[in-house]
Design a protein around this motif. Structure first.
Motif, PDB file in Angstrom:
ATOM      1  N   THR B  18      -1.095 -11.458  -9.339  1.00  0.00           N
ATOM      2  CA  THR B  18      -1.439 -10.284  -8.531  1.00  0.00           C
ATOM      3  C   THR B  18      -0.882  -8.998  -9.145  1.00  0.00           C
ATOM      4  OG1 THR B  18      -1.453 -11.642  -6.567  1.00  0.00           O
ATOM      5  CG2 THR B  18      -1.237  -9.278  -6.228  1.00  0.00           C
ATOM      6  N   ILE B  20      -1.001  -4.529  -9.079  1.00  0.00           N
ATOM      7  CA  ILE B  20      -1.421  -3.277  -8.443  1.00  0.00           C
ATOM      8  C   ILE B  20      -1.257  -2.156  -9.452  1.00  0.00           C
ATOM      9  CG2 ILE B  20       0.865  -3.063  -7.336  1.00  0.00           C
ATOM     10  CD1 ILE B  20      -1.621  -1.661  -5.238  1.00  0.00           C
ATOM     11  N   VAL B  23      -2.320   5.058  -7.939  1.00  0.00           N
ATOM     12  CA  VAL B  23      -1.728   5.621  -6.726  1.00  0.00           C
ATOM     13  C   VAL B  23      -2.839   6.229  -5.885  1.00  0.00           C
ATOM     14  CG1 VAL B  23      -0.265   7.495  -5.874  1.00  0.00           C
ATOM     15  CG2 VAL B  23       0.515   6.106  -7.797  1.00  0.00           C
ATOM     16  N   LEU B  24      -2.749   6.040  -4.574  1.00  0.00           N
ATOM     17  CA  LEU B  24      -3.760   6.594  -3.683  1.00  0.00           C
ATOM     18  C   LEU B  24      -3.447   8.061  -3.405  1.00  0.00           C
ATOM     19  CD1 LEU B  24      -6.243   6.156  -1.915  1.00  0.00           C
ATOM     20  CD2 LEU B  24      -4.761   5.297  -0.117  1.00  0.00           C
ATOM     21  N   GLU B  30      -6.025   3.378  -6.062  1.00  0.00           N
ATOM     22  CA  GLU B  30      -5.183   2.229  -6.365  1.00  0.00           C
ATOM     23  C   GLU B  30      -6.062   0.987  -6.374  1.00  0.00           C
ATOM     24  OE1 GLU B  30      -2.043   1.666  -3.519  1.00  0.00           O
ATOM     25  OE2 GLU B  30      -3.386   1.568  -1.798  1.00  0.00           O
ATOM     26  N   LEU B  32      -5.984  -3.239  -6.535  1.00  0.00           N
ATOM     27  CA  LEU B  32      -5.207  -4.461  -6.353  1.00  0.00           C
ATOM     28  C   LEU B  32      -6.053  -5.640  -6.830  1.00  0.00           C
ATOM     29  CD1 LEU B  32      -2.721  -5.937  -5.029  1.00  0.00           C
ATOM     30  CD2 LEU B  32      -4.012  -5.891  -2.881  1.00  0.00           C
ATOM     31  N   GLU B  34      -6.210  -9.793  -7.206  1.00  0.00           N
ATOM     32  CA  GLU B  34      -5.569 -11.022  -6.743  1.00  0.00           C
ATOM     33  C   GLU B  34      -6.399 -12.230  -7.139  1.00  0.00           C
ATOM     34  OE1 GLU B  34      -4.020 -10.153  -2.364  1.00  0.00           O
ATOM     35  OE2 GLU B  34      -5.928  -9.182  -2.771  1.00  0.00           O
ATOM     36  N   ARG B  74     -10.286 -11.399  -6.741  1.00  0.00           N
ATOM     37  CA  ARG B  74     -10.645 -10.444  -5.684  1.00  0.00           C
ATOM     38  C   ARG B  74     -10.016  -9.105  -6.029  1.00  0.00           C
ATOM     39  NH1 ARG B  74      -9.795 -13.224  -1.251  1.00  0.00           N
ATOM     40  NH2 ARG B  74     -12.018 -13.414  -0.789  1.00  0.00           N
ATOM     41  N   SER B  76      -9.450  -5.192  -4.760  1.00  0.00           N
ATOM     42  CA  SER B  76      -9.500  -4.281  -3.619  1.00  0.00           C
ATOM     43  C   SER B  76      -9.152  -2.884  -4.101  1.00  0.00           C
ATOM     44  CB  SER B  76      -8.502  -4.707  -2.545  1.00  0.00           C
ATOM     45  OG  SER B  76      -8.678  -6.080  -2.240  1.00  0.00           O
ATOM     46  N   VAL B  77      -9.973  -1.934  -3.715  1.00  0.00           N
ATOM     47  CA  VAL B  77      -9.796  -0.569  -4.196  1.00  0.00           C
ATOM     48  C   VAL B  77      -9.616   0.373  -3.012  1.00  0.00           C
ATOM     49  CG1 VAL B  77     -10.921   1.352  -5.405  1.00  0.00           C
ATOM     50  CG2 VAL B  77     -11.195  -0.984  -6.256  1.00  0.00           C
ATOM     51  N   ASN B  78      -8.573   1.215  -3.071  1.00  0.00           N
ATOM     52  CA  ASN B  78      -8.433   2.346  -2.149  1.00  0.00           C
ATOM     53  C   ASN B  78      -8.650   3.608  -2.954  1.00  0.00           C
ATOM     54  OD1 ASN B  78      -7.826   1.063   0.295  1.00  0.00           O
ATOM     55  ND2 ASN B  78      -5.676   0.815  -0.296  1.00  0.00           N
TER      56      ASN B  78
ATOM     57  N   ARG C  32      -0.665  -6.131   2.340  1.00  0.00           N
ATOM     58  CA  ARG C  32      -1.484  -5.141   3.040  1.00  0.00           C
ATOM     59  C   ARG C  32      -0.882  -4.671   4.371  1.00  0.00           C
ATOM     60  NH1 ARG C  32      -4.775  -8.217  -0.021  1.00  0.00           N
ATOM     61  NH2 ARG C  32      -6.634  -7.268  -0.939  1.00  0.00           N
ATOM     62  N   PHE C  47      -1.908   0.375   0.212  1.00  0.00           N
ATOM     63  CA  PHE C  47      -1.529  -1.027   0.454  1.00  0.00           C
ATOM     64  C   PHE C  47      -0.044  -1.169   0.795  1.00  0.00           C
ATOM     65  CE2 PHE C  47      -5.168  -1.727  -2.540  1.00  0.00           C
ATOM     66  CZ  PHE C  47      -6.006  -2.316  -1.608  1.00  0.00           C
ATOM     67  N   GLU C  69       6.587   6.837  -3.153  1.00  0.00           N
ATOM     68  CA  GLU C  69       5.527   7.323  -4.034  1.00  0.00           C
ATOM     69  C   GLU C  69       5.063   8.702  -3.541  1.00  0.00           C
ATOM     70  OE1 GLU C  69       4.007   6.384  -7.012  1.00  0.00           O
ATOM     71  OE2 GLU C  69       3.313   8.396  -6.569  1.00  0.00           O
ATOM     72  N   PHE C  72       1.212   9.514  -2.822  1.00  0.00           N
ATOM     73  CA  PHE C  72       0.544   9.139  -1.580  1.00  0.00           C
ATOM     74  C   PHE C  72       1.124   9.949  -0.423  1.00  0.00           C
ATOM     75  CE2 PHE C  72       0.369   6.278   2.244  1.00  0.00           C
ATOM     76  CZ  PHE C  72      -0.987   6.447   2.482  1.00  0.00           C
TER      77      PHE C  72
END
Lengths: 233, 106, 314
Positions: B18, B20, B23-24, B30, B32, B34, B74, B76-78, C32, C47, C69, C72
């Motif tokens: 996993t 990451i 940064v959002l 960001e 992730l 997995e 998998r 995952s995107v923010n 999460r 996350f 951070e 964010f």
């Protein structure tokens, strides 16, 4: 409520609390206890002098009256918003006050705070929110920021924030919201002296606010997160 | 806010740990990555603050899969309004980190 | 090759400071544990809610850490973010690591979670003090783009030690907030030199609001952290009374100063404007005997002569 009235209701059998500038200090009698009183009035902004004066009052209680309960009477419109106070390190003065309160707690002084008028952000963190029991009068105004200002900063419309604040205690000012979230232990109504006596008998030096927030349904995740960190590998 | 989902079948099952990346923050994202038992598929979920760009996302993701052909993963995107170039860069970094960390572990 | 602390993300900072392969995260991104309050405001939730907590080692000593951070939401503290830090600190009370490391980069309370954020900051303050009272030193590092402000500016000063870089900024109300409320005549937030003279690393070092100042590199922060770990913890009434004396002297000596320069001049810097140009080593050497606490030391004999007057009387 005016501070003199609050003090009379808290200590019907007698007190010597006086005002010097915006600082309140002195002592009052509550049942078998004599309690130290430290507070502010006039919705004052807490700057370096006032934070230091409150810290001095706490240290004096530690020295002169070991174990004596301390009652903070909170009325502040927040930290003083001045270039000069920032330059002098107002955050350091606030932290110093908070540390003095913590030192008192750890030396056996029960710490109670009562928001009797206003409590805003920085001015509240260093004393009222450091208490073992944090109480407020129901009409007290507690907040980080008003919704109008919050709307400007977050660029979310005030209308939307107002709407959201109906279903969530997270955004909107008010003692009830802080109660739901565990930021306040209790609202004091009616016989304030009896309320204080009760609080003095139920002082718990551990920080249980996140548990209150969970039990009251206003802050559901904080306690869960802390426990999960605790249980992690 | 928009929630977009993509699935690409017949990727190469890819081992990793996993990861990451990113940064959002404004103009950034960001990512992730997995491991997931998806029968060789790669699933991607995007949450983005910028609405109406689903076709661009689709193209960026298709390109990503064509480059790496990873499966059993998998992603995952923010997203906070990153450009397609930044998105591609972060996706590449994320998958590379995922694979590299897996190699250290084994 | 030196790595800039300022330019690094929270993850890069913690990776750069810890011993190789010692990083272990609690509630990592894959869990999460995102903010429950942001979706209603149409805002994306990270996350990890903008903070990384866990354990690792530095120079072989076990540390627990939290790294905010700034990218964010400006590192702002919400319910989950704050609770992660509190959980880590309470765990430190239980497990007694050699130190807790707080890499702070934050504007303070996350306004989108106003009340929850304020309570969370208060819980962080109390948890920091609990860790210290349990004998665990809490070390704060400040050197990111967003500085350390708001309630977390107070929380940082509840810690055992603060390490700051010249680029680091530490205060309570940010310049923009004061300018908005009081006007540009009070505080011009766009005057970067003025802001630096008010909340910047060198000013904070001279004033005694931080313990160590370092150049902007991961290696320098790491060295300073190791030194702070070795210094241990001094949570005592005596230390608090010394601090009270220092803070009282500060108001008396500098309370009428209008600008950081006036304070520095008062501290014996003949040419205050030269300070900005000095590199870190040069500055530290020049600052010997010219920090506010040195003045206090010089006066300590006078202090003792005050006799029975307790240092905390006002």
């Amino acid at each position: 409520m005016e501070w003199k009235k609050v003090v009379e209701k808290l200590f019907p059998t007698g007190h010597e609390v006086h005002q010097e500038g915006d600082l309140l200090s002195g002592e009052g009698r509550c049942g078998k206890h004599t309690v130290a009183v430290i507070g502010t009035t006039n919705h004052t902004e807490v700057g370096v002098e006032l934070a230091l004066a409150m810290a001095a009052a706490v240290l004096a209680v530690i020295h002169n009256h070991p174990g004596r309960p301390i009652v903070f009477l909170v009325d502040t419109s927040g930290q003083r918003l001045r270039h000069r106070d920032e330059m002098l390190g107002l955050n350091g003065y606030m932290a110093h006050l908070a540390k003095c309160v913590e030192m008192a707690r750890r030396r056996g002084h029960p710490i109670i705070s009562l928001v009797y008028e206003q409590a805003l952000s920085g001015g509240f963190l260093a004393n009222g929110m450091m208490a073992d029991v944090c109480a407020a009068l129901p009409e007290a105004e507690i907040r980080v920021m008003g919704l109008a200002a919050m709307a400007r900063v977050t660029r979310i419309s005030e209308e939307r924030l107002t709407q959201l604040s109906i279903s969530s205690p997270v955004f909107a000012p008010g003692a009830k919201n802080y109660l739901l979230m565990g930021g306040l232990d209790v609202l004091w109504e009616g016989d304030l002296s009896a309320c204080l006596k009760d609080a003095l008998e139920h002082v718990d030096a551990n920080d249980h606010r996140r548990v209150l927030g969970l039990e009251r349904g206003g802050r559901l995740l904080a306690d869960v997160v802390v426990n999960r960190v605790s249980a992690s590998a | 806010m928009e929630n977009l989902k993509y699935r690409f079948d017949n990727g190469k099952p890819t081992q990793g740990v996993t990861a990451i990346v990113g940064v959002l923050g404004s103009g950034n994202l960001e990512v992730l990555v997995e491991p997931a038992a998806l029968g060789g598929a790669c699933e991607i979920e995007v949450k983005t603050a910028a609405n109406g760009f689903d076709r661009i996302w689709q193209a960026v993701m298709k390109d990503f899969f064509a480059r790496h052909r990873v499966g059993d993963i998998r992603i995952s995107v923010n997203d906070a309004g990153a450009t397609p170039a930044i998105v591609s860069l972060r996706l590449d970094q994320a998958i590379e980190t995922y694979i590299a960390q897996g190699k250290i572990k084994t | 090759m030196t790595h800039s602390y300022y330019e690094s993300s929270a993850r890069a900072r913690i990776a750069g400071l810890l011993d190789a392969d010692s990083f272990h995260e609690w509630l990592p991104a894959a869990d999460r544990l995102t903010s429950p309050h942001l979706a209603a405001l149409e805002q994306s939730a990270a996350f990890d809610d903008g903070v990384i907590v866990g354990r690792g080692s530095i120079a072989g000593k076990q540390v627990f850490f939290a790294a905010q951070e700034g990218g964010f939401m400006g590192g702002a503290v919400g319910e989950v973010h704050g609770a992660k830090i509190v959980g880590m600190l309470e765990r430190a009370v239980r497990d007694h690591p050699a130190a807790v490391l707080l890499l702070l980069e934050t504007g303070g309370v996350r306004l989108q979670e106003a009340n929850a954020g304020l309570i969370a900051v208060s819980e962080v303050m109390r948890a920091i003090l609990s860790a210290r009272a349990a004998g665990v030193p809490v070390i704060v590092a400040i050197g990111g783009q967003y500085g350390c402000f708001g309630g977390m500016g107070i929380a940082s000063r509840c810690a055992s030690a603060i390490i700051i870089s010249e680029e680091g900024r530490l205060g309570l109300s940010g310049p923009e907030v004061i300018e908005t409320v009081r006007g540009v005549e009070e505080y011009d937030s766009r005057d970067r030199a003025l802001v630096w003279r008010t909340v910047g690393g060198k000013h904070r070092y001279l004033l005694g609001e931080c313990d160590t100042i370092v150049p902007d590199s991961m290696e320098a922060f790491q060295r300073a952290i190791i030194a702070c770990i070795n210094n241990g913890e001094d949570w005592s009434l005596e230390a608090l009374e010394r601090e009270h004396q220092l803070l009282g002297d500060r108001v008396q000596r500098f309370g009428s100063c209008k600008d950081g320069r006036d304070i520095w001049r008062e501290l014996g810097w003949a040419d205050p404007d030269a300070i900005a140009m000095m590199d870190n080593d040069e500055f530290i050497a020049a600052a010997q005997g010219r920090r506010a606490k040195d003045l206090e030391c010089a006066d300590s004999s006078a202090l003792e002569k005050r006799g029975d007057k307790s240092p905390h009387s006002i």
